[in-house]
Design a protein around this motif. Structure first.
Motif, PDB file in Angstrom:
ATOM      1  N   MET A  16       4.249  -4.218   3.151  1.00 53.62           N
ATOM      2  CA  MET A  16       3.184  -5.093   2.671  1.00 53.62           C
ATOM      3  C   MET A  16       2.188  -5.390   3.772  1.00 53.62           C
ATOM      4  O   MET A  16       0.971  -5.405   3.550  1.00 53.62           O
ATOM      5  CB  MET A  16       3.772  -6.402   2.120  1.00 53.62           C
ATOM      6  CG  MET A  16       4.529  -6.264   0.830  1.00 53.62           C
ATOM      7  SD  MET A  16       4.813  -7.883   0.050  1.00 53.62           S
ATOM      8  CE  MET A  16       5.633  -8.760   1.371  1.00 53.62           C
ATOM      9  N   GLY A  17       2.700  -5.644   4.975  1.00 47.72           N
ATOM     10  CA  GLY A  17       1.819  -5.915   6.099  1.00 47.72           C
ATOM     11  C   GLY A  17       0.947  -4.723   6.437  1.00 47.72           C
ATOM     12  O   GLY A  17      -0.245  -4.872   6.714  1.00 47.72           O
ATOM     13  N   MET A  18       1.523  -3.528   6.409  1.00 50.02           N
ATOM     14  CA  MET A  18       0.751  -2.324   6.707  1.00 50.02           C
ATOM     15  C   MET A  18      -0.348  -2.114   5.671  1.00 50.02           C
ATOM     16  O   MET A  18      -1.498  -1.794   6.017  1.00 50.02           O
ATOM     17  CB  MET A  18       1.685  -1.106   6.748  1.00 50.02           C
ATOM     18  CG  MET A  18       0.987   0.202   7.112  1.00 50.02           C
ATOM     19  SD  MET A  18       2.123   1.605   7.120  1.00 50.02           S
ATOM     20  CE  MET A  18       3.198   1.126   8.482  1.00 50.02           C
ATOM     21  N   PHE A  19      -0.014  -2.315   4.385  1.00 51.82           N
ATOM     22  CA  PHE A  19      -1.014  -2.166   3.328  1.00 51.82           C
ATOM     23  C   PHE A  19      -2.128  -3.193   3.495  1.00 51.82           C
ATOM     24  O   PHE A  19      -3.310  -2.874   3.353  1.00 51.82           O
ATOM     25  CB  PHE A  19      -0.355  -2.326   1.952  1.00 51.82           C
ATOM     26  CG  PHE A  19      -1.328  -2.305   0.803  1.00 51.82           C
ATOM     27  CD1 PHE A  19      -1.788  -1.100   0.295  1.00 51.82           C
ATOM     28  CD2 PHE A  19      -1.795  -3.492   0.242  1.00 51.82           C
ATOM     29  CE1 PHE A  19      -2.693  -1.073  -0.763  1.00 51.82           C
ATOM     30  CE2 PHE A  19      -2.705  -3.479  -0.808  1.00 51.82           C
ATOM     31  CZ  PHE A  19      -3.152  -2.259  -1.309  1.00 51.82           C
ATOM     32  N   GLY A  20      -1.740  -4.442   3.791  1.00 54.64           N
ATOM     33  CA  GLY A  20      -2.735  -5.496   3.954  1.00 54.64           C
ATOM     34  C   GLY A  20      -3.671  -5.233   5.118  1.00 54.64           C
ATOM     35  O   GLY A  20      -4.891  -5.370   4.992  1.00 54.64           O
ATOM     36  N   VAL A  21      -3.113  -4.842   6.267  1.00 53.28           N
ATOM     37  CA  VAL A  21      -3.942  -4.568   7.443  1.00 53.28           C
ATOM     38  C   VAL A  21      -4.867  -3.385   7.183  1.00 53.28           C
ATOM     39  O   VAL A  21      -6.061  -3.418   7.535  1.00 53.28           O
ATOM     40  CB  VAL A  21      -3.049  -4.296   8.669  1.00 53.28           C
ATOM     41  CG1 VAL A  21      -3.876  -3.773   9.830  1.00 53.28           C
ATOM     42  CG2 VAL A  21      -2.313  -5.562   9.082  1.00 53.28           C
ATOM     43  N   ALA A  22      -4.352  -2.330   6.543  1.00 49.69           N
ATOM     44  CA  ALA A  22      -5.173  -1.151   6.268  1.00 49.69           C
ATOM     45  C   ALA A  22      -6.314  -1.483   5.306  1.00 49.69           C
ATOM     46  O   ALA A  22      -7.454  -1.051   5.510  1.00 49.69           O
ATOM     47  CB  ALA A  22      -4.300  -0.035   5.692  1.00 49.69           C
ATOM     48  N   THR A  23      -6.016  -2.263   4.274  1.00 56.03           N
ATOM     49  CA  THR A  23      -7.053  -2.604   3.290  1.00 56.03           C
ATOM     50  C   THR A  23      -8.113  -3.505   3.894  1.00 56.03           C
ATOM     51  O   THR A  23      -9.320  -3.283   3.703  1.00 56.03           O
ATOM     52  CB  THR A  23      -6.417  -3.299   2.071  1.00 56.03           C
ATOM     53  OG1 THR A  23      -5.385  -2.472   1.537  1.00 56.03           O
ATOM     54  CG2 THR A  23      -7.457  -3.555   0.992  1.00 56.03           C
ATOM     55  N   VAL A 264      -8.103 -10.354  -1.554  1.00 55.43           N
ATOM     56  CA  VAL A 264      -7.254 -11.550  -1.556  1.00 55.43           C
ATOM     57  C   VAL A 264      -5.779 -11.175  -1.431  1.00 55.43           C
ATOM     58  O   VAL A 264      -5.038 -11.767  -0.637  1.00 55.43           O
ATOM     59  CB  VAL A 264      -7.502 -12.369  -2.836  1.00 55.43           C
ATOM     60  CG1 VAL A 264      -6.495 -13.517  -2.950  1.00 55.43           C
ATOM     61  CG2 VAL A 264      -8.923 -12.934  -2.840  1.00 55.43           C
ATOM     62  N   ILE A 265      -5.345 -10.188  -2.195  1.00 56.54           N
ATOM     63  CA  ILE A 265      -3.943  -9.758  -2.148  1.00 56.54           C
ATOM     64  C   ILE A 265      -3.589  -9.230  -0.763  1.00 56.54           C
ATOM     65  O   ILE A 265      -2.506  -9.517  -0.233  1.00 56.54           O
ATOM     66  CB  ILE A 265      -3.671  -8.696  -3.230  1.00 56.54           C
ATOM     67  CG1 ILE A 265      -3.740  -9.333  -4.622  1.00 56.54           C
ATOM     68  CG2 ILE A 265      -2.306  -8.044  -3.023  1.00 56.54           C
ATOM     69  CD1 ILE A 265      -3.675  -8.335  -5.754  1.00 56.54           C
ATOM     70  N   SER A 266      -4.490  -8.465  -0.161  1.00 57.86           N
ATOM     71  CA  SER A 266      -4.224  -7.912   1.174  1.00 57.86           C
ATOM     72  C   SER A 266      -4.077  -9.012   2.210  1.00 57.86           C
ATOM     73  O   SER A 266      -3.201  -8.944   3.082  1.00 57.86           O
ATOM     74  CB  SER A 266      -5.352  -6.960   1.571  1.00 57.86           C
ATOM     75  OG  SER A 266      -5.446  -5.883   0.680  1.00 57.86           O
ATOM     76  N   ALA A 267      -4.934 -10.038   2.127  1.00 57.45           N
ATOM     77  CA  ALA A 267      -4.828 -11.155   3.073  1.00 57.45           C
ATOM     78  C   ALA A 267      -3.499 -11.885   2.895  1.00 57.45           C
ATOM     79  O   ALA A 267      -2.844 -12.258   3.879  1.00 57.45           O
ATOM     80  CB  ALA A 267      -5.995 -12.124   2.873  1.00 57.45           C
ATOM     81  N   PHE A 268      -3.084 -12.086   1.655  1.00 56.18           N
ATOM     82  CA  PHE A 268      -1.797 -12.726   1.404  1.00 56.18           C
ATOM     83  C   PHE A 268      -0.637 -11.854   1.893  1.00 56.18           C
ATOM     84  O   PHE A 268       0.379 -12.366   2.384  1.00 56.18           O
ATOM     85  CB  PHE A 268      -1.624 -13.035  -0.084  1.00 56.18           C
ATOM     86  CG  PHE A 268      -2.218 -14.346  -0.503  1.00 56.18           C
ATOM     87  CD1 PHE A 268      -1.796 -15.540   0.078  1.00 56.18           C
ATOM     88  CD2 PHE A 268      -3.195 -14.403  -1.467  1.00 56.18           C
ATOM     89  CE1 PHE A 268      -2.342 -16.752  -0.300  1.00 56.18           C
ATOM     90  CE2 PHE A 268      -3.753 -15.615  -1.857  1.00 56.18           C
ATOM     91  CZ  PHE A 268      -3.325 -16.791  -1.277  1.00 56.18           C
ATOM     92  N   MET A 269      -0.768 -10.551   1.772  1.00 53.14           N
ATOM     93  CA  MET A 269       0.284  -9.655   2.255  1.00 53.14           C
ATOM     94  C   MET A 269       0.417  -9.720   3.770  1.00 53.14           C
ATOM     95  O   MET A 269       1.536  -9.728   4.302  1.00 53.14           O
ATOM     96  CB  MET A 269      -0.014  -8.217   1.817  1.00 53.14           C
ATOM     97  CG  MET A 269       0.279  -7.936   0.365  1.00 53.14           C
ATOM     98  SD  MET A 269       0.011  -6.204  -0.061  1.00 53.14           S
ATOM     99  CE  MET A 269       0.673  -6.169  -1.729  1.00 53.14           C
TER     100      MET A 269
END
Length: 291
Positions: A16-23, A264-269
């Motif tokens: 989740m963290g990797m997806f959030g940082v990448a997005t 928003v979802i990426s920041a929460f991730m």
């Protein structure tokens, strides 16, 4: 420095963290290089064979179609990332700064100071965000900076409560007693000895604040009180609905809606992944990679 590298490694090791940082990084790159990426001027009406290209569906000329006013949707989505990045990052920093300082002073001083600041926090919790934003922006005028001020003025309350609870525990530790015995001032104890120990929690609320701030800005722009001089995703949805285009032109609504949700979802991730770092007891499944 080693601690931050380890924390970043833990966040990126989390899916989740990797997806959030990448997005979020992708949106940041779009915002920075928007003038080079946009195929058209986002505010300029486009024409096809001398006629206004109004509500054109996605095509080779307009990859995401056009708006009711004949403007390119893709260009507006790209430039809208700037507002999301500016409001999200600045408002998150400001509200975390306010909340951290209020929680730090309240938790350390205690007594009447604590009671006063916590009653102030209760008042902030009791103020409804949307009506207050309408009132303030009606008085000072719609602008991106006024939106940032509105968000920062109210959204610090949760951060203050959490930081205060951390400080109440930290100020009873032996190293604080030793600092007092050595003659350290109250300010030095708060900002040199206690603050570094609550900063990880503050950084967590910066990540969460980015999501709250972006969603708040989109809500205000959708209601028509955003900055009229800047294109945002919420403003795109506002024009789509007031022109009645939202019912027929899906390409006018879907791209900005997806961008808001992804941001928003990426920041929460990222916040969720970082919470696993600052509170590892609750996430015993998290381990460092062996390589």
């Amino acid at each position: 420095m080693g601690v931050w590298k380890r924390n970043l490694k833990l966040i990126l090791h989390n899916p989740m963290g990797m997806f959030g940082v990448a997005t979020l990084s992708t949106f940041a790159l779009l915002a920075i290089f928007a003038p080079l990426i946009m195929p058209y001027d986002p505010m300029k009406c486009q024409y096809i064979d001398g006629e206004l290209a109004r509500l054109q569906p996605p095509s080779m000329h307009f990859l995401l179609g056009t708006t009711h006013f004949g403007r390119d949707v893709l260009s507006q989505v790209i430039i809208g990332s700037r507002v999301a990045l500016i409001v999200g990052s600045l408002a998150a920093i400001f509200l975390t700064f306010i909340g951290t300082n209020i929680g730090l002073v309240a938790g350390y001083c205690g007594g009447r100071v604590d009671s006063l600041l916590m009653r102030l926090t209760d008042i902030a919790f009791g103020i409804p965000f949307i009506p207050f934003a309408f009132l303030l922006i009606a008085l000072v005028g719609p602008s991106i900076w006024n939106i940032i001020i509105v968000i920062s003025f109210l959204m610090w309350r949760t951060t203050a409560r959490v930081i205060r609870s951390q400080v109440l525990s930290l100020k009873e530790r032996p190293f604080i007693t030793a600092a007092k015995v050595s003659g350290a001032s109250h300010l030095r104890i708060m900002y040199v000895h206690i603050l570094p120990n609550v900063l990880p929690m503050s950084f967590l609320y910066i990540a969460l604040g980015i999501a709250w701030s972006t969603l708040s800005e989109a809500s205000l722009s959708f209601l028509g009180i955003g900055d009229p001089r800047m294109i945002s995703w919420g403003q795109m949805l506002y024009y789509a609905f007031i022109t009645g285009s939202a019912r027929t032109a899906w390409w006018y609504v879907l791209p900005p809606g997806i961008c808001i949700a992804l941001f928003v979802i990426s920041a929460f991730m990222v916040g969720q992944a970082y919470e696993e770092v600052v509170n590892p007891v609750s996430y015993t499944h998290l381990t460092l990679p062996t390589n």
